[in-house]
Write a protein that holds these residues in place. Structure first.
Motif, short mmCIF file in Angstrom:
data_model
loop_
_atom_site.label_atom_id
_atom_site.label_comp_id
_atom_site.label_asym_id
_atom_site.label_seq_id
_atom_site.Cartn_x
_atom_site.Cartn_y
_atom_site.Cartn_z
N ALA A 128 -17.13 -11.50 -25.23
CA ALA A 128 -18.07 -11.04 -24.22
C ALA A 128 -18.48 -9.59 -24.44
O ALA A 128 -19.62 -9.21 -24.15
N ASN A 188 -24.31 -21.30 -19.29
CA ASN A 188 -23.47 -20.69 -20.31
C ASN A 188 -22.07 -21.29 -20.19
O ASN A 188 -21.71 -21.83 -19.14
N TYR A 226 -17.83 -20.57 -21.17
CA TYR A 226 -16.88 -19.49 -21.40
C TYR A 226 -15.47 -20.05 -21.60
O TYR A 226 -15.16 -21.15 -21.15
N TYR A 265 -11.93 -12.96 -24.09
CA TYR A 265 -12.90 -13.45 -23.11
C TYR A 265 -14.14 -13.88 -23.90
O TYR A 265 -14.93 -13.05 -24.34
N CYS A 302 -17.55 -16.31 -24.97
CA CYS A 302 -18.78 -16.88 -24.42
C CYS A 302 -19.48 -17.71 -25.50
O CYS A 302 -19.48 -17.34 -26.68
N THR A 349 -22.36 -12.24 -23.62
CA THR A 349 -22.96 -11.41 -22.58
C THR A 349 -23.13 -9.95 -23.00
O THR A 349 -23.84 -9.20 -22.34
N PHE A 368 -18.51 -11.89 -17.60
CA PHE A 368 -19.21 -13.15 -17.80
C PHE A 368 -20.49 -13.24 -16.97
O PHE A 368 -21.42 -13.93 -17.34
#
Length: 215
Positions: free
Chosen positions: A28, A164, A166, A188, A190, A194, A202
């Motif tokens: 992310a 999206n 995640y 983290y 995605c 992001t 997120f």
């Protein structure tokens, strides 16, 4: 650092399964590609949008302690979907989370700044959501399916969605059972990054991809 952006537009025919072409989600923070695979495929019919996911290379999934629906699952490992109807960048979207214990989180997010800094949350009672979900685990891996009623997302006749995916991945074994993930202990990840900078975030819907339901 900005990274070249792939095409995050998906066109899905009815009653067929479409795998995401991107098998490695991105961080992310800076969009760097994870070395860990995350496999997702989608299908739909008149009533449901179906999402199959697989989280391999997940050695600590047994350390997840949340078992109740609509609790703070995001504090540990989850697979997540944010989704809204229509082609425009949404400020209101449905957030779904599922963890290795098959606990589910369902809520509507209002994100007026599109930066996640002024969010309000309206929970959807678990019994009213109508989401079928399952998780299967094996050593070092977990996978599952989420069947989302299209009426829950919005107009069931809609053929365009913004969305999206995640994944929060624990990188080291926690020392206490009530652990919470941090940027030092978790990735983290995605589908469409992001690019949130130093802190992983997120809730930046400008990064959502587009799903078009075809004939």
């Amino acid at each position: 650092m900005q990274v070249p952006s792939p095409d995050y537009t998906l066109t899905l025919a009815p009653n067929q399964w479409l795998p995401l072409p991107q098998k490695h989600f991105r961080e992310a923070t800076d969009g760097s590609e994870s070395t860990v695979e995350t496999n997702v495929q989608l299908s739909y019919d008149e009533e449901y949008l179906l999402i199959d996911f697989e989280c391999p290379d997940n050695p600590y999934w047994q350390q997840n302690t949340y078992t109740e629906h609509n609790t703070e699952l995001w504090r540990q490992e989850v697979f997540e979907v944010f989704i809204a109807t229509g082609p425009d960048t949404p400020t209101r979207y449905l957030e779904l989370e599922i963890n290795p214990n098959n606990a589910l989180f369902v809520g509507w997010i209002h994100n007026p700044t599109k930066e996640g800094d002024a969010i309000t949350l309206d929970m959807v009672p678990y019994e009213q959501a109508g989401i079928a979900h399952e998780v299967r685990t094996s050593p070092g891996s977990w996978k599952g399916r989420i069947s989302i009623p299209r009426r829950l997302i919005g107009d069931p006749q809609s053929t365009t969605y913004r969305l999206n995916f995640y994944r929060i991945l624990l990188l080291e074994k926690p020392t206490t059972p009530d652990w919470e993930g941090t940027p030092d202990t978790c990735s983290y990840l995605c589908w469409s990054p992001t690019l949130s900078g130093a802190t992983p975030r997120f809730h930046r819907p400008d990064s959502f991809g587009t799903l078009v339901l075809g004939e």
